[in-house]
Design a protein around this motif. Structure first.
Motif, PDB file in Angstrom:
ATOM      1  N   SER A 352      15.911  35.213  45.241  1.00 63.17           N
ATOM      2  CA  SER A 352      15.926  36.390  46.100  1.00 63.17           C
ATOM      3  C   SER A 352      16.373  37.629  45.333  1.00 63.17           C
ATOM      4  O   SER A 352      17.315  37.583  44.544  1.00 63.17           O
ATOM      5  N   GLY A 353      15.706  38.728  45.605  1.00 60.08           N
ATOM      6  CA  GLY A 353      16.145  40.020  45.088  1.00 60.08           C
ATOM      7  C   GLY A 353      15.674  40.354  43.686  1.00 60.08           C
ATOM      8  O   GLY A 353      15.895  41.474  43.215  1.00 60.08           O
ATOM      9  N   SER A 448      10.329  42.705  45.264  1.00 56.84           N
ATOM     10  CA  SER A 448      11.300  41.611  45.390  1.00 56.84           C
ATOM     11  C   SER A 448      11.153  41.014  46.778  1.00 56.84           C
ATOM     12  O   SER A 448      10.766  41.694  47.728  1.00 56.84           O
ATOM     13  N   THR A 450      13.449  38.868  49.499  1.00 57.02           N
ATOM     14  CA  THR A 450      14.783  38.382  49.842  1.00 57.02           C
ATOM     15  C   THR A 450      14.681  37.488  51.064  1.00 57.02           C
ATOM     16  O   THR A 450      14.080  37.869  52.074  1.00 57.02           O
ATOM     17  N   TYR A 451      15.256  36.301  50.977  1.00 56.68           N
ATOM     18  CA  TYR A 451      15.196  35.341  52.083  1.00 56.68           C
ATOM     19  C   TYR A 451      16.508  35.378  52.849  1.00 56.68           C
ATOM     20  O   TYR A 451      17.586  35.145  52.292  1.00 56.68           O
ATOM     21  N   ASP A 452      16.412  35.678  54.123  1.00 56.13           N
ATOM     22  CA  ASP A 452      17.597  35.914  54.942  1.00 56.13           C
ATOM     23  C   ASP A 452      17.857  34.819  55.968  1.00 56.13           C
ATOM     24  O   ASP A 452      18.732  34.977  56.825  1.00 56.13           O
TER      25      ASP A 452
END
Length: 555
Positions: A352-353, A448, A450-452
């Motif tokens: 992520s990111g 990017s 990102t997995y939240d």
């Protein structure tokens, strides 16, 4: 149900059997199943007498009549289903007591959060007042059931009411929750009522799965799973296999459910619009409603095109599908600062990111001809081709390290969760246009993902799903249809551990996300069970009216 499961066979009444004789290529000697409707009521006959009377209509031949007779109906339909040639069907039509013949046709098969989303709380309110549906029997017509799944334990569920007359087709597994199961497939089915598809297990647990702690899908959407009527009884009628449901078997399921003593019938099955007097499913359901049994049916998955409804009859509760306020969030951030909220069942926190090169080829938007020199080490933006998983596989095979999957234009803002086993984010078509525009115009496009994890409270919700069939009704345009929508997008519910799609890391406690009006229908079947428990004297029309007139029309 998935659109790929749709398979329609022409449906014609007896007069067409005569008028269509000019077709020189049709084999009139080939056996096929017909549903025969008779004039005389069969209510006074016992099972043996009914069997003898129905066999008397069959042709005298060397064939075993037991093999020819597929189903005998007695509760909601006067008649039977039998395998006949076209010429034999004409002969049956000449016998005293005959009313009409319907050639059989194939119909398609149309959670941890949704009870709360619908306002059901364990501490009080309707759930507590209705005793979680105790004493009510939901008859579910589908692909069977994984009876070993822990969602169907009977803790807190009393024995079935004395009116129950059904039987259990499982050698073991029936209890106070799962009180009956029958295999009503006209052909061979060595597995009995066992669900080899997953659809029936999913819909059954949505309607009346018992409370089950620590449910999730690979850690996503975790919580206590429960159906809408968690202490109601379940009776399972297997009428479908591999996504196909013979109309004669569905009618047999309705007939058996009524005879067994159910209170609510849930049918996540439907075909194309058919005049009410030709619609055998609607005719059978009418027989059930006349006996005080509530029937909930799926509206179909052919939206957003107008006039695409299934199950239009006014005595049915026709259920559309809508979204819920839960997202398996994947946030896409472009190098220029634009951010887009997508969905993903593939949560990769370690990646992520990270800013990576973004690639998109406008001459190959579906990513069907990628090569490693183009995409190795990059995140690729692709329009979904065939399925999200298939498109992700194309990117992975070419050396990409991630994929942004762009929904089709017709899907609008409806994003269906899919597991790709690859870093992926699914975004709406409109957001996808902005992402691909940036990827095409920027000198050095970067991105990017990102997995939240699971996000609760997304807005707006509910929103009618793009795939949910629209009205107006073709056969009753003066009647507003669908009647109501229910949660039907990315619904987490029980799934057989040995059927592809479930989380196999949790033994028998497996769950899966599914979308469709098939998923919305059992939600409303469960609501009907709660209302029946609260108001035992209410008619199906009263229950239907209460559901429609108290539904919310806002976020």
């Amino acid at each position: 149900m998935c659109l790929s499961l749709f398979a329609f066979v022409s449906f014609f009444s007896y007069p067409c059997m005569v008028s269509c004789r000019e077709n020189p290529h049709r084999n009139t000697n080939q056996l096929q199943t017909y549903v025969i409707q008779l004039e005389t009521s069969t209510a006074s006959l016992d099972a043996d007498g009914l069997n003898i009377w129905h066999k008397s209509f069959l042709p005298v031949s060397d064939d075993d009549s037991d093999r020819r007779l597929v189903h005998s109906y007695s509760q909601v339909f006067s008649g039977f289903a039998a395998r006949l040639t076209e010429e034999e069907a004409k002969s049956v039509a000449k016998k005293e007591g005959f009313l009409r013949v319907y050639p059989d046709r194939v119909l398609p098969l149309l959670t941890t959060h949704t009870p709360g989303f619908l306002g059901l709380q364990s501490g009080g309110g309707t759930w507590r007042a209705a005793s979680f549906g105790k004493g009510i029997i939901i008859g579910l017509l589908d692909s069977g059931l994984d009876h070993d799944h822990p969602s169907f334990h009977d803790d807190g569920v009393p024995p079935p009411p004395t009116k129950w007359k059904g039987s259990c087709g499982f050698k073991t597994g029936c209890n106070n929750k799962l009180i009956g199961a029958k295999n009503l497939l006209g052909g061979s089915s060595p597995d009995g009522p066992i669900d080899a598809v997953g659809h029936g297990t999913h819909t059954a647990s949505t309607a009346a799965g018992n409370f089950l702690n620590n449910a999730s899908y690979y850690g996503l959407a975790g919580g206590t799973a429960a159906g809408i009527a968690p202490h109601a009884h379940l009776a399972i009628y297997k009428v479908c296999i591999t996504g196909r449901c013979q109309l004669s078997d569905v009618l047999a399921g309705i007939d058996a459910a009524v005879g067994d003593g159910v209170d609510v019938i849930s049918i996540s099955i439907g075909g194309d619009a058919t005049p009410f007097n030709d619609d055998v499913l609607a005719i059978g359901a009418f027989g059930a409603v006349k006996k005080g049994i509530f029937v909930s049916c799926a509206a179909g998955n052919s939206g957003p095109v107008e006039r695409t409804l299934s199950n239009e009859a006014p005595w049915l509760l026709t259920v559309a599908a809508s979204t819920v306020d839960r997202s398996q969030r994947a946030t896409v951030k472009l190098g220029d600062g634009q951010k887009f909220n997508g969905e993903s069942l593939d949560q990769y926190p370690t990646s992520s990111g990270s800013l990576l090169t973004l690639f998109h080829m406008y001459t190959d938007p579906y990513c069907k001809s990628l090569n490693s020199s183009q995409v190795e080490g990059k995140v690729v933006a692709c329009l979904v081709y065939r399925t999200p998983n298939y498109t992700a596989t194309l990117v992975k095979a070419a050396g990409g390290v991630g994929v942004i999957l762009i929904s089709t234009e017709i899907a609008g803002y409806t994003i269906l969760d899919n597991r790709c086993n690859f870093p992926a984010a699914i975004v709406s078509n409109e957001d996808g246009d902005r992402i691909t525009s940036y990827a095409t115009l920027a000198t050095k496009p970067t991105v990017s993902i990102t997995y939240d994890g699971t996000i609760i409270g997304t807005s707006p919700a509910p929103v009618v799903a793009s795939f949910s069939s629209r009205g107006p009704s073709r056969n009753g345009p003066g009647i507003l249809k669908p009647d109501v929508s229910g949660p039907g997008v990315n619904i987490l519910a029980a799934w057989p551990s040995d059927v592809v799609g479930g989380d196999g890391r949790m033994g028998r406690m497996t769950f899966n996300f599914q979308s469709g009006t098939s998923m919305a229908t059992p939600h409303l079947s469960g609501v009907a069970a709660l209302l029946k428990s609260l108001h035992p004297g209410w008619s199906p029309a009263a229950i239907k009216s209460a559901i429609i007139t108290t539904s919310d029309d806002k976020d």
